[in-house]
Design an enzyme around this catalytic site. Structure first.
Site, PDB file in Angstrom:
ATOM      1  N   LYS A   1     -33.339  68.416 -62.284  1.00 45.38           N
ATOM      2  CA  LYS A   1     -32.050  67.409 -62.514  1.00 45.38           C
ATOM      3  C   LYS A   1     -32.577  66.096 -61.575  1.00 45.38           C
ATOM      4  O   LYS A   1     -32.568  64.896 -62.062  1.00 45.38           O
ATOM      5  CB  LYS A   1     -30.997  68.040 -62.288  1.00 45.38           C
ATOM      6  CG  LYS A   1     -29.880  67.146 -62.450  1.00 45.38           C
ATOM      7  CD  LYS A   1     -28.543  67.841 -62.231  1.00 45.38           C
ATOM      8  CE  LYS A   1     -27.660  66.744 -61.946  1.00 45.38           C
ATOM      9  NZ  LYS A   1     -26.028  67.480 -61.632  1.00 45.38           N
TER      10      LYS A   1
ATOM     11  N   GLU B   1     -40.140  72.070 -53.984  1.00 46.14           N
ATOM     12  CA  GLU B   1     -40.895  73.122 -54.491  1.00 46.14           C
ATOM     13  C   GLU B   1     -41.404  72.777 -55.810  1.00 46.14           C
ATOM     14  O   GLU B   1     -42.482  73.127 -56.352  1.00 46.14           O
ATOM     15  CB  GLU B   1     -39.862  74.543 -54.748  1.00 46.14           C
ATOM     16  CG  GLU B   1     -39.439  75.031 -53.399  1.00 46.14           C
ATOM     17  CD  GLU B   1     -38.288  74.446 -52.958  1.00 46.14           C
ATOM     18  OE1 GLU B   1     -37.925  73.345 -53.130  1.00 46.14           O
ATOM     19  OE2 GLU B   1     -37.288  75.248 -52.265  1.00 46.14           O
TER      20      GLU B   1
ATOM     21  N   GLY C   1     -26.243  71.697 -61.637  1.00 56.27           N
ATOM     22  CA  GLY C   1     -27.643  72.481 -62.038  1.00 56.27           C
ATOM     23  C   GLY C   1     -27.626  73.929 -62.571  1.00 56.27           C
ATOM     24  O   GLY C   1     -28.127  74.218 -63.476  1.00 56.27           O
ATOM     25  N   ARG C   2     -26.501  74.438 -61.983  1.00 60.19           N
ATOM     26  CA  ARG C   2     -26.141  75.890 -62.198  1.00 60.19           C
ATOM     27  C   ARG C   2     -25.766  76.220 -63.645  1.00 60.19           C
ATOM     28  O   ARG C   2     -25.272  77.112 -64.068  1.00 60.19           O
ATOM     29  CB  ARG C   2     -25.580  76.600 -60.977  1.00 60.19           C
ATOM     30  CG  ARG C   2     -24.160  75.944 -60.275  1.00 60.19           C
ATOM     31  CD  ARG C   2     -23.702  76.493 -59.192  1.00 60.19           C
ATOM     32  NE  ARG C   2     -22.939  75.973 -58.692  1.00 60.19           N
ATOM     33  CZ  ARG C   2     -22.759  74.700 -57.740  1.00 60.19           C
ATOM     34  NH1 ARG C   2     -24.138  74.332 -57.443  1.00 60.19           N
ATOM     35  NH2 ARG C   2     -21.876  74.123 -57.304  1.00 60.19           N
TER      36      ARG C   2
ATOM     37  N   GLU D   1     -23.088  79.720 -55.153  1.00 55.51           N
ATOM     38  CA  GLU D   1     -23.388  78.401 -55.094  1.00 55.51           C
ATOM     39  C   GLU D   1     -22.095  77.555 -55.289  1.00 55.51           C
ATOM     40  O   GLU D   1     -21.796  76.675 -54.620  1.00 55.51           O
ATOM     41  CB  GLU D   1     -24.671  77.808 -55.711  1.00 55.51           C
ATOM     42  CG  GLU D   1     -24.990  76.482 -55.152  1.00 55.51           C
ATOM     43  CD  GLU D   1     -26.501  75.986 -55.656  1.00 55.51           C
ATOM     44  OE1 GLU D   1     -26.433  75.688 -56.913  1.00 55.51           O
ATOM     45  OE2 GLU D   1     -27.368  76.099 -55.056  1.00 55.51           O
TER      46      GLU D   1
ATOM     47  N   HIS E   1     -29.918 105.662 -58.781  1.00 58.39           N
ATOM     48  CA  HIS E   1     -30.800 106.388 -58.058  1.00 58.39           C
ATOM     49  C   HIS E   1     -31.096 105.678 -56.801  1.00 58.39           C
ATOM     50  O   HIS E   1     -32.049 105.932 -56.310  1.00 58.39           O
ATOM     51  CB  HIS E   1     -32.092 106.603 -58.801  1.00 58.39           C
ATOM     52  CG  HIS E   1     -31.767 107.550 -60.100  1.00 58.39           C
ATOM     53  ND1 HIS E   1     -31.680 109.019 -60.192  1.00 58.39           N
ATOM     54  CD2 HIS E   1     -31.631 107.081 -61.373  1.00 58.39           C
ATOM     55  CE1 HIS E   1     -31.287 109.266 -61.185  1.00 58.39           C
ATOM     56  NE2 HIS E   1     -31.157 108.362 -61.998  1.00 58.39           N
TER      57      HIS E   1
ATOM     58  N   LYS F   1     -32.910  72.206 -46.231  1.00 60.08           N
ATOM     59  CA  LYS F   1     -34.003  71.554 -46.795  1.00 60.08           C
ATOM     60  C   LYS F   1     -34.480  70.500 -45.859  1.00 60.08           C
ATOM     61  O   LYS F   1     -35.973  70.182 -45.785  1.00 60.08           O
ATOM     62  CB  LYS F   1     -33.526  70.690 -48.021  1.00 60.08           C
ATOM     63  CG  LYS F   1     -33.091  71.713 -49.190  1.00 60.08           C
ATOM     64  CD  LYS F   1     -32.727  70.849 -50.468  1.00 60.08           C
ATOM     65  CE  LYS F   1     -32.026  71.642 -51.569  1.00 60.08           C
ATOM     66  NZ  LYS F   1     -31.728  70.668 -52.580  1.00 60.08           N
TER      67      LYS F   1
HETATM   68  O1  F6P Z   1     -30.795  73.454 -53.822  1.00 65.65           O
HETATM   69  C1  F6P Z   1     -29.912  73.708 -54.466  1.00 65.65           C
HETATM   70  C2  F6P Z   1     -30.107  73.102 -55.903  1.00 65.65           C
HETATM   71  O2  F6P Z   1     -29.719  71.631 -55.705  1.00 65.65           O
HETATM   72  C3  F6P Z   1     -29.437  73.539 -57.184  1.00 65.65           C
HETATM   73  O3  F6P Z   1     -28.017  73.264 -57.389  1.00 65.65           O
HETATM   74  C4  F6P Z   1     -30.234  73.249 -58.327  1.00 65.65           C
HETATM   75  O4  F6P Z   1     -29.927  73.941 -59.565  1.00 65.65           O
HETATM   76  C5  F6P Z   1     -31.597  73.578 -57.898  1.00 65.65           C
HETATM   77  O5  F6P Z   1     -31.362  72.999 -56.287  1.00 65.65           O
HETATM   78  C6  F6P Z   1     -32.601  72.631 -58.578  1.00 65.65           C
HETATM   79  O6  F6P Z   1     -32.394  71.548 -58.492  1.00 65.65           O
HETATM   80  P1  F6P Z   1     -33.135  70.406 -59.646  1.00 65.65           P
HETATM   81  O7  F6P Z   1     -33.022  70.536 -60.788  1.00 65.65           O
HETATM   82  O8  F6P Z   1     -32.745  68.913 -59.115  1.00 65.65           O
HETATM   83  O9  F6P Z   1     -34.404  70.569 -59.143  1.00 65.65           O
END
Ligand code: F6P
Length: 539
Positions: A204, A210, A265-266, A351, A382, A505
């Site tokens: 987003k 990452e 995002g979520r 979150e 188990h 971060k």
């Molecule tokens: O670190 C949290 C977050 O901002 C989440 O809320 C989000 O889903 C994820 O990182 C990934 O963000 P993006 O889609 O901007 O890469």
């Protein structure tokens, strides 16, 4: 939650005190229609919440609590597109993605047209790739799609693709890479052919380090084989609310699908972030997922609270957390296809509602999001179920079960279902020592029945799907989303920001700069020593 103004809160506390010594199973003796009263059908799902330590009076008060927190108005504000994410100044419109209505506006602008346009673009892309019209740098058709994203840009599509694996109609293999651990991209790419692999960079913000690093590594892998920068256009798509940043990465504008600030995002698997799902299932399968969620949305928006599944589900959670003191709860799908569900729900609930400040800028005085954990039944019987049966903590469980499973032979499914229902029964009823005093010999001094006793009285919900389809999965996820929102409203918090993740971060960025030879920063002793240790071992 402004508890001082909420008159139902102290009444609920008093009621909880009375109910706490009761046995859940004894509540069935008091109420001949307990199962009928404490269960509900909606949008293809059935929820039985009768195995909770709750009675009709408590439920009435919980509904009163929801009214006192102005829940009805808050639900309307969500669907209407008000800027309810006040700390980021954004509307929250994942519901519009599932059923775009012309009267929903953000800043006076209707959003339905934009949503439909992106869905049309998704359809075109899916058709082009699945039909073989879209080819790679060597002219071959695409066989594999790799989604590179993390958090909300990963967990929802991963869950849906895994859960609906038997509905996968396209023939494309869809893979996921999220972790910055280089082992993840290595595992993902091993065995893939660059000439037939299409990457989706899903972010987003398009600033998530990452994702950027994994996308760069993927591009290097592609270009090493293609030998020409132009191959990027044939092998990279992007999804972002910041298309210019995707362009700066080198992805042509035509290959970028937009999303919007008003999709969290979520909550984003319903947007173009769901493209891997559409690639796996075909666009029609993705639309069925949207339709299932939309059915739950309609129910949530219109049903009275007393017959509203997400509201009741949320209120039972509030009861267990805030009035009975549960600090965590377990989500246990008895369905191999829902392996990813606990991880997905961890982001959704924790979150969203892992917050400590109210919308009125005050510290929250009550517990907010409980810790969500879980795993697949029967495997976890188990493993951690011992703790549920004989540990010292109150841990409610959400059991999730499909009545039918087209790929599971009868003898497997019977055993699975028997175990699921039995575990809920065992957790509620337990087995008292008197029943266990059968004279089994034990070591001298060991009171064996006491060691074998399982106290029971662990609450649980049973969520039943007739079968796991795109529609029922959509409804299930929408149920948890709305539950999360309702609980956020009761706690008086903003469920749609995530400021807490920023500090880590930022500090990682600083440490990385130091590892790269930048100016040494001042840290605590432990952090400095760990950095030194890493630098020494890196050489
Ligand atoms: O670190 C949290 C977050 O901002 C989440 O809320 C989000 O889903 C994820 O990182 C990934 O963000 P993006 O889609 O901007 O890469």
């Amino acid at each position: 939650m402004k508890s001082s103004r909420i008159s139902s809160w102290p009444k609920l506390s008093a009621l909880a005190k009375q109910l706490r010594p009761r046995r859940i199973e004894s509540l069935f003796d008091d109420d001949a229609d307990r199962v009928g009263e404490f269960s509900i059908d909606a949008a293809g799902l059935y929820l039985d919440y009768s195995k909770n330590l709750i009675d009709r009076a408590a439920l009435r008060l919980l509904v009163e609590l929801a009214h006192e927190c102005a829940l009805a108005e808050r639900i309307e504000r969500l669907f209407r597109g008000d800027r309810i994410n006040v700390t980021e100044g954004r509307a929250v419109l994942h519901t519009a993605l599932r059923d775009p209505q012309d009267d929903v506006r953000v800043d006076g602008q209707p959003v339905a047209g934009d949503i439909r346009a992106v869905q049309a673009k998704m359809r075109t892309l899916v058709e082009a790739v699945c039909s073989g019209r879209w080819t790679g740098f060597r002219g071959d058709r695409i066989t594999d799609v790799v989604n590179i994203g993390i958090g909300g840009s990963h967990l929802g599509p991963l869950l849906a693709c895994d859960a609906l694996r038997y509905d996968a109609a396209s023939g494309l293999r869809v893979h996921f890479c999220s972790n910055v651990d280089g082992g993840d991209i290595d595992r993902t790419l091993t065995g893939l052919d660059p000439a037939t692999t299409l990457f989706i960079v899903a972010s987003k913000s398009f600033t998530t380090p990452e994702t950027a690093l994994n996308a760069n590594s993927a591009r290097r892998w592609l270009l090493a084989a293609a030998g020409d920068e132009a191959a990027t256009a044939k092998h990279f798509l992007a999804i972002s609310a910041h298309p210019a940043k995707a362009a700066a990465f080198g992805i042509p504008a035509d290959n970028v699908l937009p999303m919007w600030d008003w999709v969290g995002g979520r909550y984003s698997l319903w947007s173009a972030i769901g493209l891997p799902i559409a690639f796996a299932l075909g666009m029609h399968g993705f639309e069925r997922l949207l339709a299932g969620a939309a059915a739950m949305d309609r129910h949530f928006r219109s049903a009275p609270f007393e017959r509203n599944m997400p509201v009741l589900f949320a209120l039972v959670g509030i009861w267990n957390t805030n009035f009975l003191g549960a600090e965590s709860f377990a989500v246990v799908p008895y369905d191999d296809r829902l392996f990813q569900l606990p991880a997905y729900l961890q982001q959704l609930e924790m979150e969203s509602n892992g917050k400590r400040v109210t919308l009125a800028n005050r510290p929250v005085k009550v517990a907010t999001a409980p810790i969500l954990w879980g795993g697949l039944g029967t495997n976890v019987q188990h493993a951690f179920f011992q703790l549920l049966h004989q540990g010292t903590r109150l841990i409610p469980v959400d059991f999730i079960l499909a009545m039918t499973h087209q790929r599971s032979p009868r003898e497997h499914h019977d055993m699975l279902v028997a175990n699921c229902i039995a575990q809920a029964e065992a957790l509620m009823c337990g087995r008292q020592r008197a029943e266990l005093d059968d004279g089994t010999p034990a070591e001298p001094g060991i009171d064996l029945p006491l060691h074998r006793e399982t106290p029971g009285n662990q609450p649980s919900n049973m969520l039943i799907l007739e079968s796991l389809t795109p529609e029922t999965l959509g409804a299930l996820l929408a149920l948890y989303e709305h539950k999360t929102y309702v609980q956020g409203v009761i706690w008086g918090i903003n469920s749609f920001d995530q400021w807490g993740v920023e500090l880590g971060k930022k500090l990682a960025g600083k440490l990385l700069a130091e590892m790269g030879g930048g100016t040494r920063e001042k840290h605590d002793g432990s952090t400095s020593a760990l950095l030194e240790r890493y630098l020494r071992s890196r050489g």
